[in-house]
Design an enzyme around this catalytic site. Structure first.
Site: not given
Length: 368
Positions: A56, A88
Site C-alpha cells: 500500500e 497501512c
C-alpha cells in the site's frame, strides 16, 4: 457482496503484482496493491522484502494526491498494528482514499478485521472476499502459520513410473531430467527453509541450495538462499558435507549432547538446536521451525521422513516428479508408510495439477 468486472480486473492486477514478491518476502506475505481513480490506475506496488514498506505504501507513493477519493485494491487486508513498519490502514486514511477492497481478511490475530474496521470508522467504504482463493494460494506459509501455528510443508519427491525412488543399493542420482531438476529450483527459492534428514545427507551429500540467477527468478536483488535444516537425532552430520561449503545458513536439529561434535559444527558455521529426549518428534520440529521464523518449508528427504510427515498430517502439499522409466520391484518405494495394512486405510489424495516438465511429469497433490 457483489463486485463489478472492473473490480475483478483491478484485483487481478494486484494479485499479479503480489507474485513479484514470491521469492523475496519470506516470512512476510506476498501482497500487491492497486489504486484506481476514475477508472485509471494511478498507483501500484507490491511488498518486496520483510522490513521494507508494504504494498500500500509503494502504491500511495506513486499515486500521491491522486489517491484522494480513489479506490484501493489490495490482496491482503491492510495492517492495523505497528510491526517493523507503521500501519497501512493509517496511511490509507491519511491519504483520504474513498474505498478499499481486500481480497482476504488478514489471519494474523493482530489484524483479523481490525484494519477494515479502522477504515470504516474513518468513513472509508470497505469490502473483502474478491478473488480470495487466489490470494490465499499466494501465501500458504503465512496463512498456515497464522491459522495453525506451524509452517506450510511442501514435500518434493522424484520417482520412476513404477513408484521407485532409488535402487536397493541406495543409488538414486538423476531419476528425472534436467527440466524437472530446474523446476525444483523455483520451489526451493520460494521456501523459507529446505528440510531433509541425516540419511539423505549421508547417502546423497546434497547441496539443497538455489542455483538460479536473479534474472531467472525475475528479481532485482541477490538470490535469497533458504535456511537448510537437517534432522539429525544422533548428530552424525559429516564435517565434510557440501552443506558446510556453500553460501547460506545451515541448521541442525538434534538430540545429541556431544559437546565436541557440536563445537566442531558450530566452528564450521552450522547452528545447532538441541532437543530433549531420545528422538526428534515432528510436532516439536514444526514448533521449532516457527520459532526460527520459518513459515514455508520445502522438504527433500527419503521415504522415512517423507512418509512420517504424510502420516502425521504435516505434508500439506506433495510435488512428485515422475520419470518415464521402470526401476524394478527391488528398488526403494516413494514413501515409508508401514501402518497402512488394509485397503480401507489407504490415504486418499486430491490431484491439484499434473503437467509435463521436459520428459517427465509433475504431479501436485494434497491429502483429501
Amino acid at each position: 457482496m457483489s463486485f463489478s468486472a472492473d473490480d475483478h480486473r483491478f484485483m487481478a492486477r494486484a494479485l499479479q503484482l503480489a507474485r513479484f514478491g514470491l521469492y523475496t518476502t519470506h516470512p512476510n506475505p506476498r501482497v500487491g496493491c492497486v489504486i484506481v481513480r476514475d477508472g485509471q490506475i494511478v498507483g501500484e506496488g507490491w511488498h518486496k522484502r520483510a522490513g521494507e514498506p508494504h504494498a500500500e505504501i509503494h502504491a500511495l507513493r506513486m499515486a500521491v494526491e491522486a489517491a484522494r477519493g480513489a479506490d484501493v485494491y489490495v490482496t491482503l487486508e491492510p495492517c492495523s498494528h505497528f510491526g517493523r513498519t507503521p500501519p497501512c490502514a493509517n496511511a490509507l486514511m491519511q491519504a483520504g482514499v474513498g474505498r478499499v477492497v481486500a481480497a482476504m481478511v488478514d489471519p494474523n490475530p493482530l489484524v483479523a478485521g481490525n484494519g477494515l474496521r479502522l477504515l470504516e470508522q474513518a468513513g472509508i467504504a470497505t469490502a473483502s472476499g474478491l478473488l480470495e482463493s487466489e490470494a490465499r494460494a499466494l501465501n500458504p506459509g503465512f496463512i498456515t502459520r497464522m491459522e495453525r501455528n506451524r509452517p506450510f510443508v511442501r514435500v518434493k519427491m522424484a520417482m520412476s513410473l513404477d513408484g521407485r525412488t532409488a535402487m536397493a543399493s541406495g543409488e538414486s542420482v538423476w531419476i528425472t531430467g534436467e527440466a524437472a531438476r530446474r523446476d525444483v529450483q523455483f520451489l526451493r527459492a520460494q521456501a523459507g527453509a529446505v528440510l531433509t534428514g541425516i540419511g539423505t545427507v549421508l547417502t546423497d551429500d546434497p547441496s539443497l541450495n538455489v542455483r538460479l540467477t536473479p534474472t531467472e527468478l525475475g528479481i532485482a536483488d541477490d538470490v535469497r538462499q533458504p535456511l537448510r535444516v537437517v534432522l539429525d537425532t544422533a548428530l552424525r552430520f559429516p564435517l565434510g558435507a557440501k552443506l558446510l561449503s556453500l553460501p547460506g545458513h545451515a541448521l541442525i536439529y538434534t538430540c545429541s549432547a556431544d559437546r565436541q561434535k557440536i563445537a566442531q559444527l558450530q566452528q564450521a558455521g552450522v547452528n545447532i538446536r538441541q532437543f530433549s529426549g531420545a528422538k526428534l518428534y515432528l510436532p516439536e520440529v514444526m514448533a521449532a521451525l516457527v520459532a526460527d521464523g520459518i513459515t514455508e518449508v520445502h522438504v527433500e528427504a527419503g521415504a522415512t521422513l517423507s512418509g512420517a510427515l504424510l502420516e502425521q498430517g504435516f505434508a500439506d502439499e506433495l510435488v512428485i516428479y515422475m520419470a518415464p522409466h521402470l526401476m524394478g520391484s527391488g528398488a526403494r518405494p516413494l514413501f515409508d508408510l508401514p501402518h497402512i495394512a488394509r485397503m480401507q486405510e489407504r490415504m486418499a489424495l486430491t490431484i491439484r495439477d499434473i503437467r509435463a516438465v521436459g520428459g517427465d511429469w509433475r504431479i501436485i497433490a494434497s491429502l483429501t
